[in-house]
Enzyme design. Structure first.
Site, short mmCIF file in Angstrom:
data_model
loop_
_atom_site.label_atom_id
_atom_site.label_comp_id
_atom_site.label_asym_id
_atom_site.label_seq_id
_atom_site.Cartn_x
_atom_site.Cartn_y
_atom_site.Cartn_z
CB ILE A 75 -0.98 0.05 1.20
CG1 ILE A 75 -0.26 -0.24 2.50
CG2 ILE A 75 -2.15 -0.88 0.99
CD1 ILE A 75 -1.18 -0.24 3.71
CE LYS B 53 9.45 0.09 -2.99
NZ LYS B 53 9.42 -0.68 -4.18
N GLY B 54 7.82 4.11 1.61
CA GLY B 54 8.40 5.32 2.18
C GLY B 54 9.90 5.29 2.01
N GLY C 129 11.24 1.79 3.91
CA GLY C 129 10.63 0.48 3.82
C GLY C 129 9.30 0.54 3.11
CB VAL D 118 3.35 0.48 4.32
CG1 VAL D 118 2.18 0.16 5.24
CG2 VAL D 118 4.33 1.40 5.03
CG ASP E 45 9.33 12.48 9.47
OD1 ASP E 45 9.28 13.52 8.78
OD2 ASP E 45 9.47 11.35 8.97
N1 LIG Z 1 -1.19 1.78 9.23
C1 LIG Z 1 -1.43 2.11 7.96
N2 LIG Z 1 -2.64 1.90 7.42
C2 LIG Z 1 -2.87 2.23 6.14
N3 LIG Z 1 -1.98 2.78 5.31
C3 LIG Z 1 -0.75 3.02 5.78
C4 LIG Z 1 -0.40 2.69 7.13
N4 LIG Z 1 0.89 3.05 7.32
C5 LIG Z 1 1.32 3.57 6.15
N5 LIG Z 1 0.35 3.55 5.23
C6 LIG Z 1 0.46 4.01 3.83
O1 LIG Z 1 1.76 3.69 3.38
C7 LIG Z 1 2.42 4.86 2.93
C8 LIG Z 1 3.91 4.75 3.21
O2 LIG Z 1 4.16 4.94 4.56
P1 LIG Z 1 5.60 5.26 5.08
O3 LIG Z 1 5.50 5.79 6.46
O4 LIG Z 1 6.48 4.09 4.86
O5 LIG Z 1 6.13 6.37 4.10
P2 LIG Z 1 5.75 7.89 4.00
O6 LIG Z 1 5.13 8.37 5.27
O7 LIG Z 1 4.97 8.11 2.75
O8 LIG Z 1 7.17 8.56 3.83
P3 LIG Z 1 8.34 8.63 4.94
O9 LIG Z 1 9.26 7.52 4.62
O10 LIG Z 1 8.91 9.97 4.71
O11 LIG Z 1 7.72 8.48 6.28
C9 LIG Z 1 1.72 6.00 3.66
O12 LIG Z 1 1.84 7.20 2.94
C10 LIG Z 1 0.30 5.50 3.72
O13 LIG Z 1 -0.37 5.78 2.51
#
Ligand SMILES: Nc1ncnc2c1ncn2[C@@H]1O[C@H](COP(=O)(O)OP(=O)(O)OP(=O)(O)O)[C@@H](O)[C@H]1O
Ligand SMILES: *[C@@H]1O[C@H](CO)[C@@H](O)[C@H](O)[C@H]1NC(C)=O
Ligand SMILES: *[C@@H]1O[C@H](CO)[C@@H](O)[C@H](O)[C@H]1NC(C)=O
Ligand SMILES: *[C@@H]1O[C@H](CO)[C@@H](O)[C@H](O)[C@H]1NC(C)=O
Ligand SMILES: *[C@@H]1O[C@H](CO)[C@@H](O)[C@H](O)[C@H]1NC(C)=O
Ligand SMILES: *[C@@H]1O[C@H](CO)[C@@H](O)[C@H](O)[C@H]1NC(C)=O
Ligand SMILES: [Mg+2]
Length: 506
Positions: free
Chosen positions: A217, A219-220, A223, A225, A339
């Site tokens: 769902i 990619k940050g 890692g 997600v 953050d």
């Molecule tokens: N618990 C969750 N439930 C549903 N979707 C989620 C959840 N956690 C993360 N996501 C989705 O996954 C995406 C990636 O999350 P992640 O925290 O890895 O990266 P990010 O926040 O986009 O960037 P960063 O690496 O800068 O934090 C999020 O933007 C969100 O759309």
């Protein structure tokens, strides 16, 4: 026969296993005072002290070996004779080796961890007496196995069906197919979280091993997600590669801070390291929120004034809880997020929000009035950095400045959300009009520090009570002088007093 086996398994799980776990964790809290070598910035004299083990790890990242040394708290060591936190993968060719020790002060400095090599077995150290309760547990399991084997001999046809659930670790505990009522994650939390910090570690692992990944769902930076399934419930699984070990470790550690659980903080379920044979994956399992992040939500949808205020209030409430220092034995240290942004806030199904992504957070150490800065190289997101962070004028040894820079970021998030209030503007990230899409530190410094720009507050907002109230709050969040900014608690109280009934239909 089927019944007998299940009674034994259920009985084993609920009446022996949990008290055993909680008892052990409690008993071990009594031991104190091992000094360890530590190469985290935050460790004075490269030393840390722990009631648990000294920890050493080596990771292989693009051919470079990276060594990590620090302390690991006793409450995170489970089971004590082979703690998961100290376990390396079983793969021969691995990229992460971990070892723990407690034989003498600074013992981890002498651990030589090499890659690739056979994973270290946790030596049969002076821990023999800890094994006793586990022998008891094993005996019960053994009895189960013997019983079932004996039965299998008598009924060979049934063996195929039943042996899987008995011997596969993935679903050996409380098999869902036969129990009258299987506990949900919420049930388990209710049983075991008097401390408000989460599930016992063995339960965490057992959940993690039963999760099936469904789809990716997001990619940050650190890692992927995934949406995963656990007994019919959705969970979110954040997968770190082994070279992000520090980020994973830190995020799991923060989520397990006592009394952190809150309806506006992303619900932590489990952390585990998984091994697929060639690669160690580090998992962080949390509640899943189908509406995604606030960023996703604002891009796809607009909000009415009532919803906007409810969302803003829930975010401020979550942040106020993070920032709050609760003293006492059931206390909670103050935590700063570092953050905060719309991508790190998730939208629940009733459109209130939770704050997630605590991998960068710092905790306030009240005793020494110091800050436990994590060792990850990660810095916050440039676009949301407060002016004092951008120009490095912030005093990083004090705790309050971290809270004030969170409040600045909160102001930007409120602005993003307010723009989508009906009649909406298009979604834009903060500073969209003065920096390029992937701004550098210099771009941000120029706009925020030198030109002193802040997001524009459209004149039409003044005509709407909700937006006018929010606009006033935002301005008071992003003052250049950090000390002049509102506190999260103040923002929460102000938003709670916005009269929702008078907001009208916009
Ligand atoms: N618990 C969750 N439930 C549903 N979707 C989620 C959840 N956690 C993360 N996501 C989705 O996954 C995406 C990636 O999350 P992640 O925290 O890895 O990266 P990010 O926040 O986009 O960037 P960063 O690496 O800068 O934090 C999020 O933007 C969100 O759309
Ligand atoms: C660090 O070491 C010095 C001497 O080596 C000692 O005087 C000092 O108290 C130590 N500081 C801490 C925080 O342990
Ligand atoms: C072990 O991993 C390295 C990279 O980490 C790879 O180059 C090498 O081919 C692997 N060796 C084996 C035997 O799989
Ligand atoms: C293990 O995972 C890695 C990375 O996700 C992948 O490249 C590899 O093919 C997987 N190996 C097996 C045996 O599944
Ligand atoms: C998303 O939000 C809407 C409310 O607008 C809600 O009805 C829906 O159930 C939510 N979806 C998910 C998957 O939570
Ligand atoms: C939203 O749902 C949570 C439970 O998920 C509940 O505690 C909270 O009160 C709800 N908030 C509103 C405003 O409905
Ligand atoms: Mg994130």
């Amino acid at each position: 026969m089927l019944l007998v086996k299940n009674v034994v398994m259920e009985d084993y799980y609920w009446s022996k296993y949990l008290p055993l776990l909680l008892g052990l964790v409690w008993r071990l809290d009594l031991a104190q005072g091992l000094k360890c070598f530590c190469n985290f910035e935050s460790c004075p004299n490269s030393t840390c002290e722990t009631d648990g083990y000294c920890y050493a790890s080596t990771t292989l990242d693009k051919g470079l070996l990276k060594h990590t040394y620090h302390c690991i708290e006793r409450k995170l060591l489970f089971p004590i004779e082979h703690p998961f936190r100290c376990a390396s993968s079983k793969a021969k060719n691995d990229s992460l080796v971990i070892q723990c020790c407690d034989s003498y002060d600074m013992c981890n400095r002498d651990l030589r961890l090499e890659i690739p090599r056979k994973p270290p077995e946790p030596g049969p150290s002076a821990m023999a007496w800890h094994v006793l309760p586990w022998l008891l547990g094993l005996t019960v399991l053994g009895a189960c196995a013997a019983l079932s084997l004996w039965w299998a001999r008598r009924a060979p046809k049934a063996l195929k069906r039943e042996s899987r659930s008995l011997f596969a670790p993935e679903d050996s505990f409380c098999d869902t197919r036969h129990s009258l009522k299987t506990p949900t994650i919420q049930d388990m939390m209710d049983v075991s979280t008097g401390s408000g910090s989460g599930l016992p570690l063995l339960v965490q692992r057992s959940i993690a091993r039963q999760i099936q990944l469904a789809d990716i769902i997001g990619k940050g930076r650190f890692g992927e997600v995934w949406r995963g399934r656990w007994r019919g419930e959705n969970v979110a699984v954040k997968i770190f590669s082994s070279r992000e070990e520090c980020s994973w470790f830190r995020e799991a550690e923060i989520y397990q801070t006592v009394m952190l659980r809150h309806e506006n903080i992303l619900g932590f379920i489990a952390a585990d390291n998984k091994d697929n044979g060639t690669w160690t994956q580090l998992w962080l399992i949390t509640d899943y929120h189908g509406n995604g992040s606030l960023f996703d939500f604002l891009n796809a949808r607009t909000v009415d004034a009532r919803t906007l205020i409810k969302m803003a209030l829930s975010i401020a409430t979550g942040l106020a809880h993070l920032h709050m220092d609760i003293v006492g034995t059931k206390g909670k240290p103050a935590i700063a997020h570092r953050d905060l942004k719309s991508k790190n806030i998730l939208v629940k199904s009733n459109l209130t929000c939770v704050i997630g992504d605590l991998g960068l957070a710092v905790r306030h150490n009240v005793a020494g009035d110091s800050v436990d800065v994590p060792s990850t190289n990660r810095v916050g997101t440039k676009r949301y950095m407060a002016p004092e962070v951008l120009d490095e004028s912030m005093d990083a040894r004090q705790f309050d400045p971290y809270k004030r820079s969170d409040v600045y970021s909160l102001g930007l998030v409120l602005w993003e959300a307010a723009r989508r209030c009906e009649p909406p503007d298009d979604y834009q990230p903060p500073y969209h009009d003065c920096v390029p899409p992937d701004p550098s530190l210099d771009d941000m410094r120029r706009a925020v520090c030198q030109e002193r720009r802040r997001p524009a507050l459209p004149a039409r907002w003044q005509a709407q009570p909700a937006l006018a109230a929010l606009a006033k709050l935002m301005k008071e969040c992003w003052y250049e002088n950090p000390a002049a900014r509102l506190t999260a608690l103040r923002i929460k109280k102000t938003l709670a007093n916005v009269p929702l009934d008078e907001l009208g239909r916009t």
